[in-house]
Design an enzyme around this catalytic site. Structure first.
Site, PDB file in Angstrom:
ATOM      1  N   ASP A 154       0.803  -1.224   0.000  1.00  0.00           N
ATOM      2  CA  ASP A 154       0.000   0.000   0.000  1.00  0.00           C
ATOM      3  C   ASP A 154       0.834   1.271   0.000  1.00  0.00           C
ATOM      4  O   ASP A 154       0.348   2.332  -0.359  1.00  0.00           O
ATOM      5  CB  ASP A 154      -0.817   0.050   1.304  1.00  0.00           C
TER       6      ASP A 154
HETATM    7  C1  BGC Z   1      -3.035  -3.874   4.414  1.00  0.00           C
HETATM    8  C2  BGC Z   1      -2.768  -4.740   3.219  1.00  0.00           C
HETATM    9  C3  BGC Z   1      -1.482  -4.346   2.563  1.00  0.00           C
HETATM   10  C4  BGC Z   1      -0.355  -4.346   3.571  1.00  0.00           C
HETATM   11  C5  BGC Z   1       0.956  -3.885   2.969  1.00  0.00           C
HETATM   12  C6  BGC Z   1      -1.850  -3.883   5.331  1.00  0.00           C
HETATM   13  O1  BGC Z   1      -2.053  -2.976   6.349  1.00  0.00           O
HETATM   14  O2  BGC Z   1      -4.175  -4.361   5.076  1.00  0.00           O
HETATM   15  O3  BGC Z   1      -3.824  -4.643   2.299  1.00  0.00           O
HETATM   16  O4  BGC Z   1      -1.235  -5.268   1.536  1.00  0.00           O
HETATM   17  O5  BGC Z   1      -0.692  -3.497   4.645  1.00  0.00           O
HETATM   18  O6  BGC Z   1       0.972  -2.551   2.661  1.00  0.00           O
END
Ligand code: BGC
Length: 812
Positions: free
Chosen positions: A483
């Protein structure tokens, strides 16, 4: 240092020291009503949605933390104490918190009085039940004063925390017999109310917080409790609470059991009222009657235990290593069920307000629970797919209450669509239910736009095909799984969110992680097509082209690049000053076995071992960012070693672990898993900080101030992925379309272990022997004494019990 111990027999973690390094919590409820409960009875509960239907108030970010919960104050002379130690924090002669599967027990003892509080949510019931047993274990008569306490939330978890000009005038309650009803906003638009009852006559009550606690006191010393006398206050606005007062006289050896119910009721519009202004309590009374004796409560608790026995029975291993066994047999599947229920919405790190159900998160979570609750997994798939857009892209999240996409949270994460192929194929492999592909499923919840589910998968696959960048690699969009790798964001304003700001939606930034994902799940899609008689030539061509693109433009000499940025410059390359190597593309490209023959996978994973692995797990990138890089976004905002900036993001470690199993390196695979598996970290709980029975999202990496310190336990894709890695890829029992695939990859010195797997209605008792000390390769397989070619156990008759003998051999 430990703060408790595993009781494997009881399937409990027993906390013996209330001052854990952080609140160690548990979840109550598995259907529609849920509670979060800490080891000192803190937390809150809600119906379906922690934002819109929150029953009890909870203050995150409070000082001290974790105050507010289900509190029972026992006043014995001048001493006041709680079975769960908090909030009075009176020293107890004995304290135990037993977090079990969907229940928690608090055992407290003080000055010859012992108490046991058991909290759980009975099946089919929208309520927390609290059974409180108080026993006089002294040899003198005890006259105790008992005060219960909960604080109502004015339903909307968000506005409850901010809209005080309204809130403080809204609160309404009713009191009838021993039941306190919370009916704020019931007279207008709400058709729901809550109640807190006890199955005994009461000697008084309070429903107004200021009266009960006092404006200058706290939860630890409510003025009513100090005075030993309730005020029978009736809340009109301000902060409604519910507190029962009961005088408990106990002769030596005498025990009293009380049942409290904290329930949620919905009434149809035309049935809301009993008389003018008086709520219709028929359903509440029926619910109370269901648990009005301890026998009924015990039976409901036993029902939950039976359910868990059945659910966990689907996969049981016996390796001889108690830590592996307790992770695989109890705690990992338990956590997977919680992530199924909660996605990323409500924990002690997720406020229940910000996030609903993630599209990618929920699809990935599914691989962790599909074997336990396949029917519910089916519904989940339909719910998720119903939010997909017609071009195959997705809302990043949807609200559990409405099941509709939530645009406020951002979109354009180009990995999202492909995860649907993972979940659907996992579902079919587990169940053999091909009919799911024929289900008519809307787009964006609009029934006029619908295709069969298979059509959704085609659009997921084609979304990548239609969104390729200059190197023929997938465009990343806002970000991929990571993200925080925001390659099209370019934010310089601290008031902007990286997840929603749209600065530069260019068509240059590409992701090597999505490339690996496309190859891996693209092959899965092709397999589904073949079995449906759909021509696969075009899809296979696209996959082959992607493999070539990765080899030509995605290889940095010793590892896979991570991405290309907005300017077309490589990310995760030796050329970069910081963050030269990232984990995600190594994981996904090796799971997809891209360039395996040419030795790329081996090289990439050797680089992971050299550059990313450390004693606490595998960090996300190396070296960590020390500067903000505007073209990379949020990833470079975190201090070195935390979160997506070189933290050990436990979710992606299993990708490397599975990659290692593809190379047959069983020692390495298990070694990596043990570094992050909580039961293996229990002894260093003072450093790890989080619960030793569930995975955390992140453990601070080697560049951090405090390497090894975990954060964000419970709601993480770590649970599902590690479940897959350990149960399917290391222990090697993997559901396939045509049967159970047996493909272990274990340490060389393992010579024997057993797995019992329930699969499509039959039981398989699998014994795996490893006489020649190899990591991988099945040399013989026999089912009920009959030799079977290959390594797939054909599906056996429902209800049959089958003996499967596996011998490993082949190359080590
Ligand atoms: C989110 C995921 C994401 C991960 C890495 C998590 O907090 O829920 O969707 O893939 O972070 O960024």
């Amino acid at each position: 240092m430990k703060f408790g111990y595993f009781d494997d027999e009881a399937r409990e973690y027993v906390i013996t020291e209330p001052k854990t390094p952080y609140p160690w919590i548990n979840y109550l409820g598995n259907e529609e009503f849920f509670g979060l409960v800490s080891n000192t009875a803190g937390g809150y509960c809600f119906y379906k949605d922690a934002k819109f239907r929150r029953l009890t108030r909870y203050r995150f970010n409070n000082v001290p933390m974790d105050v507010g919960g289900r509190y029972y104050y026992i006043k014995d002379g001048d001493t006041v104490w709680n079975p769960g130690w908090k909030p009075t924090q009176t020293d107890l002669d004995k304290y135990e918190c037993r977090h079990g599967l969907s229940y928690s027990k608090f055992i407290g003892e003080k000055d010859g009085v012992s108490s046991e509080l058991t909290c759980f949510v009975p099946k089919g019931t929208n309520a927390e039940v609290h059974k409180l047993a108080i026993e006089n274990v002294s040899d003198v008569q005890k006259s105790l004063k008992l005060f219960s306490f909960i604080e109502w939330c004015l339903w909307n978890g968000m506005s409850d925390m901010e809209n005080f000009q309204r809130n403080l005038s809204c609160g309404e309650v009713e009191i009838e017999d021993s039941v306190i009803y919370h009916k704020t906003e019931y007279k207008e638009r709400r058709d729901h109310f809550a109640f807190f009852s006890v199955n005994a006559p009461i000697n008084g009550f309070d429903t107004d917080r200021e009266n009960f606690i006092g404006l200058y006191n706290g939860f630890e010393n409510p003025q009513v409790v100090e005075a030993g006398m309730p005020r029978n206050s009736v809340a009109h606005g301000w902060s409604p609470i519910a507190s029962h007062y009961i005088e408990v006289d106990l002769a030596p050896g005498e025990k009293r059991e009380l049942v409290f119910i904290l329930g949620y009721i919905e009434n149809a519009q035309e049935e809301k009222w009993e008389s003018k202004g008086v709520i219709n309590k028929t359903k509440a009374k029926a619910m109370i009657a269901n648990f009005d004796t301890t026998e009924k409560v015990d039976a409901a608790l036993a029902e939950i235990a039976t359910d868990w026995k059945r659910l966990l029975g689907v996969y049981q291993v016996s390796t001889g290593d108690e830590k592996i066994d307790r992770m695989v047999n109890i705690w990992n599947p338990y956590q997977c069920m919680v992530t199924f229920n909660m996605s990323r919405s409500a924990s002690f790190f997720e406020s229940g307000i910000g996030r609903g159900m993630g599209f990618r998160d929920s699809n990935q979570d599914l691989i962790g629970f599909v074997h336990q609750v396949p029917e519910r997994a089916r519904q989940r798939i339909i719910d998720i797919a119903s939010t997909q857009f017609e071009d195959g892209s997705a809302y990043h999240q949807y609200q559990p209450l409405t099941k509709r996409g939530n645009a406020d949270i951002g979109g354009d994460f180009n990995d999202d669509p492909l995860w649907l192929i993972l979940s659907v194929s996992a579902y079919i492999k587990e169940t053999g239910d091909w009919s799911i592909l024929d289900e008519s499923v809307p787009y964006d919840n609009d029934a006029s736009k619908a295709t069969d589910l298979f059509g959704h998968l085609t659009r997921s696959f084609n979304f990548t095909v239609n969104n390729l960048g200059p190197h023929g690699l997938p465009l990343i969009g806002r970000a991929d799984w990571n993200d925080c790798l925001n390659l099209n964001c370019f934010s310089s304003d601290p008031n902007e969110s990286f997840q929603t700001t749209n600065n530069k939606m260019g068509r240059t930034a590409e992701s090597l992680m999505i490339a690996g994902q496309f190859v891996l799940y693209g092959r899965e899609y092709v397999e589904l097509c073949k079995r449906r008689g759909v021509d696969t030539a075009e899809a296979e061509k696209q996959i082959d082209a992607m493999i070539e693109a990765v080899k030509n433009y995605g290889w940095d000499g010793d590892w896979f690049l991570r991405a290309y940025d907005y300017y077309g410059k490589p990310v995760g390359s030796k050329e970069n000053e910081e963050a030269q190597i990232f984990i995600e593309s190594q994981g996904f490209c090796t799971m997809a076995e891209i360039g395996k023959e040419e030795g790329l996978c081996e090289k990439a994973l050797d680089s992971v071992a050299e550059r990313l692995a450390c004693e606490h797990g595998i960090v996300l990138n190396n070296p960590a960012f020390t500067k903000y890089v505007i073209e990379y976004g949020e990833i470079s905002t975190y201090p070195a070693g935390y979160k997506e900036n070189a933290g050990i993001f436990c979710h992606n470690n299993p990708w490397v672990i599975i990659g290692e199993t593809k190379l047959g390196r069983g020692d390495k695979a298990l070694d990596y898993w043990k570094r992050i598996a909580p039961a293996f970290r229990e002894e260093k709980s003072e450093l790890h900080k989080m619960e030793p029975y569930v995975y955390s999202q992140m453990i601070a990496g080697k560049d951090a101030f405090k390497p090894g310190e975990a954060k964000n336990s419970w709601l993480t894709g770590t649970a599902a992925w590690n479940w897959a890695a350990i149960s399917q890829d290391i222990l090697g029992i993997k559901p396939g379309y045509d049967g159970l695939i047996i493909d272990p990859c274990v340490p060389k010195d393992w010579n024997k272990y057993k797995v019992t797997r329930e699969y499509r209605g039959a039981i398989y008792n699998i014994t795996i022997k490893n006489p020649s000390g190899v990591c991988k390769g099945v040399s013989s397989l026999a089912v009920n004494g009959e030799p079977v070619q290959g390594n797939v156990v054909p599906i056996q008759a429902a209800d049959s019990v089958n003996e499967v003998d596996v011998v490993l051999g082949g190359k080590s």
